[in-house]
Design a protein around this motif. Sequence first.
Motif, PDB file in Angstrom:
ATOM      1  N   ASN A  67     -25.950  16.909  30.850  1.00  0.00           N
ATOM      2  CA  ASN A  67     -25.795  16.487  29.461  1.00  0.00           C
ATOM      3  C   ASN A  67     -24.708  15.429  29.362  1.00  0.00           C
ATOM      4  OD1 ASN A  67     -26.329  19.527  27.469  1.00  0.00           O
ATOM      5  ND2 ASN A  67     -27.790  18.111  28.347  1.00  0.00           N
ATOM      6  N   LEU A  68     -24.933  14.464  28.501  1.00  0.00           N
ATOM      7  CA  LEU A  68     -23.886  13.531  28.134  1.00  0.00           C
ATOM      8  C   LEU A  68     -22.988  14.277  27.152  1.00  0.00           C
ATOM      9  CD1 LEU A  68     -22.614  10.716  28.126  1.00  0.00           C
ATOM     10  CD2 LEU A  68     -24.172  10.119  26.266  1.00  0.00           C
ATOM     11  N   VAL A  69     -21.708  14.357  27.455  1.00  0.00           N
ATOM     12  CA  VAL A  69     -20.746  15.071  26.619  1.00  0.00           C
ATOM     13  C   VAL A  69     -19.802  14.064  25.981  1.00  0.00           C
ATOM     14  CG1 VAL A  69     -18.921  16.824  26.596  1.00  0.00           C
ATOM     15  CG2 VAL A  69     -20.857  17.053  28.183  1.00  0.00           C
ATOM     16  N   GLU A  70     -19.601  14.205  24.694  1.00  0.00           N
ATOM     17  CA  GLU A  70     -18.611  13.409  23.966  1.00  0.00           C
ATOM     18  C   GLU A  70     -17.627  14.372  23.328  1.00  0.00           C
ATOM     19  OE1 GLU A  70     -20.631  10.961  21.126  1.00  0.00           O
ATOM     20  OE2 GLU A  70     -21.734   9.872  22.655  1.00  0.00           O
ATOM     21  N   VAL A  71     -16.346  14.164  23.584  1.00  0.00           N
ATOM     22  CA  VAL A  71     -15.313  14.977  22.964  1.00  0.00           C
ATOM     23  C   VAL A  71     -14.540  14.044  22.031  1.00  0.00           C
ATOM     24  CG1 VAL A  71     -13.400  16.579  23.321  1.00  0.00           C
ATOM     25  CG2 VAL A  71     -15.180  16.349  25.077  1.00  0.00           C
ATOM     26  N   GLU A  72     -14.760  14.260  20.733  1.00  0.00           N
ATOM     27  CA  GLU A  72     -14.140  13.406  19.715  1.00  0.00           C
ATOM     28  C   GLU A  72     -12.889  14.083  19.172  1.00  0.00           C
ATOM     29  OE1 GLU A  72     -17.201  12.861  16.782  1.00  0.00           O
ATOM     30  OE2 GLU A  72     -18.284  11.419  18.032  1.00  0.00           O
TER      31      GLU A  72
END
Length: 158
Positions: A67-72
Amino acid sequence: MNNKRELTLRFLAEPGDVNFGGKVHGGAVMKWIDLAAYACASGWSSSYCVTAYVGGIQFQAPLFIGNLVEVEARVIYTGKTSMHLAIDVIGCDPKQCHRVTTSSCIIVMVAVGEDGKPVEVPHWEPITAKDKRLEDMAKKLMEMRKHMQDELKGAAEA
């Protein structure tokens, strides 16, 4: 995104991040949250920062290998030496890019100087209605934490 107030880390979930059920384990997500909070808080304060509090982590959906993970991370309230940040972890299959918020929380970081003592941070002022709601939420959570600490202290003394 404003490069001082907001920050997004992006990477792929790797095989070493998963638990025995084949999903990314909560410990990996918590590490990513802490990394994003540190980078965002350090950028805002121009100081080394330490984690003072992590609250209300909600694991809403799983993440999987690849999975592409984005932590904002975004500053939503500043005190004298502390910063409250809202963190959202978003995942998607990179082939489809249907983004899903998988986790969220509030984290409090404190800026410290070379002597390890807290240092003042720049003030952040909410502008948009959403920013004002986020700041209000941070203030309410501070009140709740204080109340909980008072309750725990009272119970320990009884």
